[in-house]
Write an enzyme that holds these catalytic residues in place. Structure first.
Site, PDB file in Angstrom:
ATOM      1  N   ARG A 521       0.724  -1.299   0.083  1.00 56.27           N
ATOM      2  CA  ARG A 521       0.047   0.258   0.162  1.00 56.27           C
ATOM      3  C   ARG A 521       0.827   1.278  -0.039  1.00 56.27           C
ATOM      4  O   ARG A 521       1.898   1.316   0.534  1.00 56.27           O
ATOM      5  CB  ARG A 521      -0.930  -0.060   1.266  1.00 56.27           C
ATOM      6  CG  ARG A 521      -2.154  -0.956   1.316  1.00 56.27           C
ATOM      7  CD  ARG A 521      -3.108  -0.616   2.474  1.00 56.27           C
ATOM      8  NE  ARG A 521      -2.324  -0.458   3.689  1.00 56.27           N
ATOM      9  CZ  ARG A 521      -2.888   0.153   4.505  1.00 56.27           C
ATOM     10  NH1 ARG A 521      -4.046   0.725   4.522  1.00 56.27           N
ATOM     11  NH2 ARG A 521      -2.164   0.236   5.654  1.00 56.27           N
ATOM     12  N   SER A 585       7.580  -4.839   7.425  1.00 56.20           N
ATOM     13  CA  SER A 585       7.234  -5.671   8.269  1.00 56.20           C
ATOM     14  C   SER A 585       7.914  -7.003   8.293  1.00 56.20           C
ATOM     15  O   SER A 585       7.389  -8.109   8.331  1.00 56.20           O
ATOM     16  CB  SER A 585       5.539  -6.114   8.268  1.00 56.20           C
ATOM     17  OG  SER A 585       4.837  -4.794   8.171  1.00 56.20           O
ATOM     18  N   ASP A 639       5.605  -3.030  11.414  1.00 57.32           N
ATOM     19  CA  ASP A 639       3.871  -2.842  11.361  1.00 57.32           C
ATOM     20  C   ASP A 639       3.563  -2.901  13.076  1.00 57.32           C
ATOM     21  O   ASP A 639       2.706  -2.300  13.225  1.00 57.32           O
ATOM     22  CB  ASP A 639       3.073  -3.857  10.601  1.00 57.32           C
ATOM     23  CG  ASP A 639       3.609  -5.251  11.023  1.00 57.32           C
ATOM     24  OD1 ASP A 639       4.444  -5.535  11.707  1.00 57.32           O
ATOM     25  OD2 ASP A 639       2.722  -6.129  10.663  1.00 57.32           O
TER      26      ASP A 639
END
Length: 899
Positions: A521, A585, A639
């Site tokens: 994203r 992450s 994350d």
């Protein structure tokens, strides 16, 4: 004649009405509050499973309830052909036994069984016994039944309201020492249930049992969730309707004729079993006699001459009615029977009498069909089918010996329920073989249960074991923080260089990138400060193809930059040099907030030339190669840290971040003085524990099962991330699949057939666990999910699959809770307080979507860290919003530092 018989003729509309009334009575009988006043008692039989063909062994059965007592030996062969062998012996039931006292009755049963065992040379064998007891009993388990009331001319004193199995065991116990017999009463069975089970052995579609003989009754397999009288809502249980009492509350008064009332008044139990008195062979002959008597008195038959036979109760029996209705020889039979009864009929008399018999037996078949149609409709509706194929197992003298009855019954049932394709299967010794089949199924289920328990036992962790896990995690956390042990620590305790939480003054436009799964994203985040504090986000999602996930590092970062370019173009901000937070992450070793060296890929990524490299440099290089725009990369973010920051923006008490989704990880704010691998003792820094690797040194091998080892060996990174493989969504479905394969190999699932789809790694996604374990999901829907996976399951299979999913996800939540308990306890000790109040920011699909994971996790933390009051707060987009907030906090702290 027709005028007399008119009330006995029932139209289809009347039968549909009877069907609706019976359906209402069934619902009443199943409800906890309405059952006490229901006439149709809907008694749970505790028979939960039909034969599946794998039953085997020698079984005894005794059958009490008809005109004779029977003892049986049933051999069930596991030869693949579902064959069985029945040997029986009949004993009379004298009046002094059927009308005497309880002790005498059960002594007589034990004596007969002993005689049978001696004759068959079975005395020295320990055999399981099924007891067919064809009277209404209230059961609380399979091997217990309290007699509610005697029926069928039985009136034994001192038995009503007592457990008949205890009475039989007591009688057998007397014989045990003196005659060396050892019999284990495993099941109490109603003859109707026995009929269904016998037919169910030959036809696995059979889920209804019907008796139409001296008495009448029906049973069927009901969904547990509808049976209020029994705890639990998983699976099915056979319900013995005891439908003979239908109408005892007056529900059928409009259909009962003057002859029905007269017959009832002259019976042993006036006002009771009214439906049975309109249907069963015990009463139909008497009904015919009463009609003929009245017609004769009015001069319509036998020239008005009433013979002694017509005045004598019970003189006309069902065998006479059946003989008079025979298709070809019916008239001659009628003449012969009536002459024997000294009635000397004319030709017209014979025709009229035959007509009376036909109408009486036809009404019986009609009423029976209406009630059976109600049961079939309920079964179809339970299964949510538009059309249903099923089998009705059937027994009883009236059905077997009456020349027209079976054909009439079938025809009317099919007319009343056109949406059910019904096969009627005649039972062979349902009450004897059926009791043995119930016992065989109980025997099979007990053996299967012990195998299932043994398979799942390693997943059931005691409180002591969970405390051990918590203590080991605490030890590993300390190793990761200390300079001399950090290099060899499995829990890496990586410093993030995030040294502050949001204070509400953050503002501006920030870009965020989020890479951590199969999607990537790009976000634009606008943060406003002051009284109208807010965060606005705009984002676009891009897929990362497998060939890029597992290609070269350069290809991966070029793909990321291409996605950024598309987003900047889309938002019209290509010229602005915005500060950027990069949520990455994967385990990184950071030397500062904008430097992150990849320790190792997880979650299926395998891009080459990345491990040991600084991912921020790789991103800058890719931006330079593209040469279209420039960005200020301020922070590389995990994350988990983003999750903590997002919740910290809302709740200043949040100092822990937890991810429980595809992966599993925790971060928390640690005192600088405890972080030996970073210079300085003042303030706090967020530590990214990377706890997924906990246990890679073998410290939790004692709780790893063979299934965990199989999943690990088949993964992309064998021997790595062992704790994550027991707790994260990416692996739970695969653990379940391995267990299902093992249970199938043991013959405990899917009839022992391992389907092609079950052999496929990754077929059982974790989302299916969440769906299957949902409390709102009926077993029917569980079966549908399994069918989508190509797994053809029975009701019992569905229950077992649900149980397997339950133990795997419960263990995951408990292990996660044990790890988190170690963190909150460490925080409490850091602060030096007796009681800690703290908030944990949480994200991840497993926590959010699984129906029980979050509850079990919270309970475990509470149990293992009793001095900590932990609040769990769901994060809202930790990896996107969180990255922007970290960037904003870093910018704020940087500006403060410059000033």
């Amino acid at each position: 004649v027709d005028r007399y018989l008119y009330p006995l003729r029932l139209s289809d509309d009347v039968l549909l009405d009877v069907m609706a009334r019976f359906q209402a009575e069934m619902v009443k009988g199943l409800g906890r509050d309405t059952n006490p006043t229901a006439t149709v008692k809907m008694l749970p039989s505790f028979v939960r499973s039909l034969p599946d063909g794998s039953e085997k062994g020698d079984f005894l059965a005794v059958d009490l309830g008809g005109s004779q007592f029977r003892a049986h030996q049933v051999k069930v062969f596991d030869d693949g052909r579902q064959s069985s062998q029945l040997e029986s012996k009949f004993y009379p039931t004298p009046k002094e036994v059927t009308q005497g006292n309880g002790a005498e009755l059960f002594d007589y049963v034990a004596d007969c069984l002993l005689d049978f065992m001696e004759a068959k040379n079975l005395k020295h064998k320990k055999l399981p016994l099924g007891f067919t007891f064809s009277f209404p009993c209230k059961q609380t388990k399979l091997e217990e039944g309290v007699l509610l009331a005697w029926t069928k001319h039985f009136k034994v004193r001192g038995v009503q309201d007592t457990d008949v199995v205890t009475s039989l065991r007591r009688a057998l116990q007397k014989h045990k020492a003196s005659f060396d017999i050892d019999v284990d009463v495993l099941a109490l069975v109603n003859d109707t249930v026995g009929t269904m089970m016998t037919c169910g052995y030959d036809d696995q579609r059979c889920e209804v049992g019907l008796i139409i003989g001296t008495g009448t009754n029906a049973c069927y397999m009901e969904e547990m969730r509808h049976i209020d009288l029994v705890e639990g809502d998983e699976g099915r249980m056979c319900i013995n309707t005891e439908w003979g009492a239908f109408g005892d509350d007056g529900a059928l008064d409009d259909l009962r004729t003057e002859f029905d009332r007269e017959l009832d008044l002259g019976s042993l139990n006036p006002g009771k079993q009214l439906f049975e008195k309109m249907i069963s062979s015990l009463y139909l002959g008497e009904l015919v006699r009463l009609i003929l008597l009245k017609m004769t008195k009015e001069g319509l038959l036998f020239n008005g001459k009433v013979s002694t036979a017509l005045l004598t109760k019970g003189k006309i029996e069902m065998k006479h009615v059946s003989a008079m209705e025979k298709y070809k020889e019916g008239l001659s039979n009628t003449k012969e029977i009536l002459t024997e009864l000294s009635l000397f009929p004319s030709e017209e008399d014979c025709v009229a009498v035959q007509h009376v018999c036909t109408i009486v037996s036809f009404r019986s078949a009609n009423l029976c069909a209406a009630a059976l149609a109600a049961i079939l409709t309920r079964l179809r509706e339970n299964k949510k089918l538009l059309r249903m194929r099923t089998t009705v197992g059937i027994d009883g003298g009236l059905y077997k010996t009456h020349p027209q009855y079976a054909k009439r019954l079938h025809k009317v049932v099919r007319r009343l329920v056109p949406t059910c394709d019904v096969r009627f299967l005649l039972s062979v010794s349902g009450s004897g073989k059926g009791a043995a089949m119930v016992t065989a199924v109980a025997h099979r289920l007990a053996a299967q249960r012990s195998h299932i328990d043994a398979t799942l036992a390693p997943f059931l962790l005691s409180l002591g074991t969970l405390r051990e896990v918590r203590n080991k995690m605490r030890t590993e956390l300390e190793y990761g923080l200390k300079r001399e042990t950090q290099a060899n620590a499995t829990v890496k305790m990586l410093p993030t260089y995030v040294c502050g939480m949001p204070d509400g003054t953050e503002k501006g436009k920030f870009l965020a990138l989020d890479l951590g799964g199969t999607n990537f994203r790009v976000l634009l985040v606008k943060i406003k400060s002051g009284r109208r504090r807010s965060v606005q986000m705009y984002n676009k999602i891009f897929a990362i193809p497998l060939e890029i996930m597992q290609g070269t590092g350069e290809e991966l970062f070029d793909h990321i930059v291409q996605c950024i370019a598309e987003f900047l173009e889309y938002m019209g901000i290509k010229g602005a040099r915005l500060p950027l937070g990069f949520t990455f992450s994967f385990p990184c070793r950071q030397a500062s907030i904008d430097k992150g060296t990849l320790v190792g890929w997880t979650k299926g990524f395998k891009a080459t030339d990345c491990e040991g490299e600084d991912v921020v440099d790789m991103l800058r290089e890719a931006i330079r190669r593209r040469n279209e725009f420039d960005l200020d990369i301020v922070a590389v973010v995990n994350d988990t840290v983003g999750t903590m920051m997002t919740c910290g923006y809302e709740d200043p008490n949040c100092e822990i971040g937890l991810i429980a989704g595809t992966g599993s990880n925790v971060c928390y704010m640690e005192d600088m003085k405890n972080i030996e691998i970073v210079e300085g003792n003042e303030g706090k820094m967020c530590i990214n524990t990377e706890w997924g690797a906990f246990g890679d040194n073998g410290c939790i091998d004692n709780i790893r099962t063979k299934y965990d080892k199989e999943v690990d060996e088949g993964s992309l990174n064998p021997g790595k991330q062992r704790y994550e493989k027991m707790t994260s969504g990416m692996y739970l479905g695969e653990i379940v699949r391995q267990i299902l394969i093992d249970l199938t190999k043991q013959g405990l699932l899917f009839r022992g057939n391992i389907s092609e789809s079950l052999r496929k790694r990754g077929i059982f996604e974790t989302k299916f666990l969440s769906q299957i374990e949902s409390d709102r999901l009926a077993l029917l829907q569980v079966r549908r999910i399994l069918q989508q996976l190509g797994l053809d399951s029975t009701c019992e299979d569905s229950i077992l699959v649900k149980e397997v999913c339950g133990v795997v996800s419960q263990r995951a939540a408990q292990l996660c809770g044990a790890g988190l308990a170690a963190i909150v306890e460490k925080k409490r000790e850091n602060r030096g307080v007796e009681r800690l109040q703290i908030t944990v920011g949480v994200d991840g699909t497993l926590y959010k979507l699984h129906p029980h994971f979050s509850r079990v996790l919270r309970e475990t933390v509470k149990e293992l860290a009793p001095q900590c009051d932990v609040t769990f707060m769901l994060s809202e987009d930790g990896s996107g919003k969180g990255a922007a907030l970290i960037t904003a906090v870093a910018k704020r702290l940087h500006n403060v530092g410059q000033k």
